[in-house]
Write a protein that holds these residues in place. Structure first.
Motif, PDB file in Angstrom:
ATOM      1  N   LYS A  87       4.449  16.327  13.675  1.00 51.03           N
ATOM      2  CA  LYS A  87       3.045  16.574  13.367  1.00 51.03           C
ATOM      3  C   LYS A  87       2.962  17.595  12.230  1.00 51.03           C
ATOM      4  N   GLY A  88       2.170  17.270  11.199  1.00 48.41           N
ATOM      5  CA  GLY A  88       1.997  18.152  10.051  1.00 48.41           C
ATOM      6  C   GLY A  88       2.916  17.846   8.890  1.00 48.41           C
ATOM      7  N   SER A  89       3.972  17.052   9.098  1.00 47.51           N
ATOM      8  CA  SER A  89       4.887  16.712   8.010  1.00 47.51           C
ATOM      9  C   SER A  89       4.150  15.976   6.897  1.00 47.51           C
ATOM     10  N   ARG A  90       4.478  16.321   5.664  1.00 46.39           N
ATOM     11  CA  ARG A  90       3.923  15.599   4.496  1.00 46.39           C
ATOM     12  C   ARG A  90       4.811  14.381   4.279  1.00 46.39           C
ATOM     13  N   VAL A  91       4.191  13.213   4.069  1.00 48.88           N
ATOM     14  CA  VAL A  91       4.957  11.973   4.012  1.00 48.88           C
ATOM     15  C   VAL A  91       4.325  10.998   3.017  1.00 48.88           C
ATOM     16  N   LEU A  92       5.163  10.173   2.405  1.00 43.85           N
ATOM     17  CA  LEU A  92       4.716   9.046   1.598  1.00 43.85           C
ATOM     18  C   LEU A  92       5.185   7.796   2.319  1.00 43.85           C
ATOM     19  N   VAL A  93       4.255   6.898   2.589  1.00 46.13           N
ATOM     20  CA  VAL A  93       4.577   5.648   3.281  1.00 46.13           C
ATOM     21  C   VAL A  93       4.241   4.495   2.355  1.00 46.13           C
ATOM     22  N   ILE A 126       0.862  -1.170   0.000  1.00 49.50           N
ATOM     23  CA  ILE A 126       0.000   0.000   0.000  1.00 49.50           C
ATOM     24  C   ILE A 126       0.903   1.227   0.000  1.00 49.50           C
ATOM     25  N   ILE A 127       0.496   2.248  -0.727  1.00 53.34           N
ATOM     26  CA  ILE A 127       1.228   3.514  -0.758  1.00 53.34           C
ATOM     27  C   ILE A 127       0.269   4.594  -0.294  1.00 53.34           C
ATOM     28  N   ILE A 128       0.698   5.351   0.712  1.00 54.10           N
ATOM     29  CA  ILE A 128      -0.134   6.401   1.299  1.00 54.10           C
ATOM     30  C   ILE A 128       0.633   7.712   1.204  1.00 54.10           C
ATOM     31  N   VAL A 129      -0.052   8.766   0.802  1.00 59.00           N
ATOM     32  CA  VAL A 129       0.509  10.110   0.864  1.00 59.00           C
ATOM     33  C   VAL A 129      -0.420  10.927   1.733  1.00 59.00           C
ATOM     34  N   GLY A 130       0.144  11.575   2.739  1.00 54.92           N
ATOM     35  CA  GLY A 130      -0.684  12.367   3.633  1.00 54.92           C
ATOM     36  C   GLY A 130       0.166  13.148   4.606  1.00 54.92           C
ATOM     37  N   ASN A 131      -0.487  13.594   5.682  1.00 55.88           N
ATOM     38  CA  ASN A 131       0.186  14.384   6.703  1.00 55.88           C
ATOM     39  C   ASN A 131       0.201  13.631   8.018  1.00 55.88           C
ATOM     40  N   VAL A 132       1.325  13.754   8.732  1.00 54.26           N
ATOM     41  CA  VAL A 132       1.465  13.124  10.042  1.00 54.26           C
ATOM     42  C   VAL A 132       0.496  13.818  10.996  1.00 54.26           C
ATOM     43  N   GLY A 133      -0.314  13.031  11.695  1.00 56.36           N
ATOM     44  CA  GLY A 133      -1.366  13.583  12.536  1.00 56.36           C
ATOM     45  C   GLY A 133      -0.967  13.861  13.970  1.00 56.36           C
ATOM     46  N   ARG A 134       0.094  13.232  14.453  1.00 51.84           N
ATOM     47  CA  ARG A 134       0.570  13.454  15.819  1.00 51.84           C
ATOM     48  C   ARG A 134       2.067  13.177  15.833  1.00 51.84           C
ATOM     49  N   GLU A 135       2.722  13.665  16.867  1.00 46.30           N
ATOM     50  CA  GLU A 135       4.168  13.438  16.982  1.00 46.30           C
ATOM     51  C   GLU A 135       4.454  11.936  17.039  1.00 46.30           C
ATOM     52  N   THR A 160      11.012  -3.074  21.315  1.00 45.66           N
ATOM     53  CA  THR A 160      10.469  -4.412  21.536  1.00 45.66           C
ATOM     54  C   THR A 160      11.257  -5.063  22.670  1.00 45.66           C
ATOM     55  N   PRO A 161      10.751  -6.166  23.247  1.00 48.37           N
ATOM     56  CA  PRO A 161      11.517  -6.856  24.290  1.00 48.37           C
ATOM     57  C   PRO A 161      12.913  -7.279  23.826  1.00 48.37           C
ATOM     58  N   ALA A 162      13.079  -7.484  22.509  1.00 48.69           N
ATOM     59  CA  ALA A 162      14.384  -7.861  21.965  1.00 48.69           C
ATOM     60  C   ALA A 162      15.283  -6.649  21.719  1.00 48.69           C
ATOM     61  N   GLY A 163      14.768  -5.445  22.002  1.00 47.48           N
ATOM     62  CA  GLY A 163      15.577  -4.243  21.854  1.00 47.48           C
ATOM     63  C   GLY A 163      15.476  -3.544  20.508  1.00 47.48           C
ATOM     64  N   GLN A 164      14.578  -3.999  19.634  1.00 42.12           N
ATOM     65  CA  GLN A 164      14.422  -3.376  18.320  1.00 42.12           C
ATOM     66  C   GLN A 164      13.551  -2.122  18.434  1.00 42.12           C
ATOM     67  N   PRO A 165      13.996  -0.987  17.871  1.00 39.35           N
ATOM     68  CA  PRO A 165      13.175   0.223  17.927  1.00 39.35           C
ATOM     69  C   PRO A 165      11.935   0.112  17.041  1.00 39.35           C
ATOM     70  N   VAL A 166      10.827   0.665  17.543  1.00 32.05           N
ATOM     71  CA  VAL A 166       9.570   0.734  16.802  1.00 32.05           C
ATOM     72  C   VAL A 166       9.033   2.155  16.965  1.00 32.05           C
ATOM     73  N   THR A 167       8.756   2.826  15.849  1.00 33.03           N
ATOM     74  CA  THR A 167       8.153   4.153  15.910  1.00 33.03           C
ATOM     75  C   THR A 167       6.760   4.087  15.326  1.00 33.03           C
ATOM     76  N   SER A 168       5.792   4.646  16.058  1.00 37.83           N
ATOM     77  CA  SER A 168       4.399   4.684  15.612  1.00 37.83           C
ATOM     78  C   SER A 168       3.995   6.134  15.371  1.00 37.83           C
ATOM     79  N   PHE A 169       3.228   6.351  14.295  1.00 35.46           N
ATOM     80  CA  PHE A 169       2.686   7.670  14.000  1.00 35.46           C
ATOM     81  C   PHE A 169       1.436   7.489  13.154  1.00 35.46           C
ATOM     82  N   SER A 170       0.593   8.500  13.129  1.00 35.87           N
ATOM     83  CA  SER A 170      -0.625   8.431  12.323  1.00 35.87           C
ATOM     84  C   SER A 170      -0.453   9.300  11.084  1.00 35.87           C
TER      85      SER A 170
END
Length: 140
Positions: free
Chosen positions: A70-76, A6-15, A21-31
């Motif tokens: 927040k507010g950044s234009r992004v393609l995911v 899936i390809i999404i183009v939009g704006n980040v809704g929150r910081e 993770t328990p194994a130490g892997q970084p995970v970043t969540s954003f809307s």
């Protein structure tokens, strides 16, 4: 084997929020809010917004946490992650209308906002593929 993207183009809704993770892997969540405007058959302008909850892992997570705001234009680019029933997450809003959001695991993120625009700190066209950190077999 089935594969989808899936390809999404939009704006980040929150910081963005980074955790580990328990194994130490970084995970970043954003809307991300993706908007569409069109004119219906009655000639009325209709504005439609679809919300996506995006998770990025590994180096991609670190970069998203550092440069997205927040507010950044992004393609995911990524894959949809359904709930346990194979559907998007459904809920009832405070006004009584139904709402839905979609979970996406990002494989590539492009920062589309220019430096200083929409809160973004990154330059215009940075792509960070990160499929190797997810431990999945990629068909290409």
């Amino acid at each position: 084997m089935t594969f989808h993207t899936i390809i999404i183009v939009g704006n980040v809704g929150r910081e963005p929020e980074m955790r580990y993770t328990p194994a130490g892997q970084p995970v970043t969540s954003f809307s991300v809010a993706s908007n569409r405007s069109y004119t219906n058959q009655q000639g009325e302008k209709v504005d439609e917004t679809i919300w996506f909850r995006v998770s990025a892992f590994g180096k991609l997570a670190e970069t998203c946490n550092q440069f997205l705001h927040k507010g950044s234009r992004v393609l995911v680019e990524g894959r949809l992650v359904p709930d346990k029933n194979g559907s998007p997450r459904i809920w009832t809003r405070q006004d009584g209308t139904a709402g839905a959001s979609y979970e996406v695991t990002a494989t590539t993120v492009r920062f589309l906002s220019a430096r200083g625009e929409g809160g973004a700190e990154a330059g215009g066209d940075l792509t960070i593929p990160d499929v190797g950190d997810m431990g999945e077999d990629i068909p290409f």
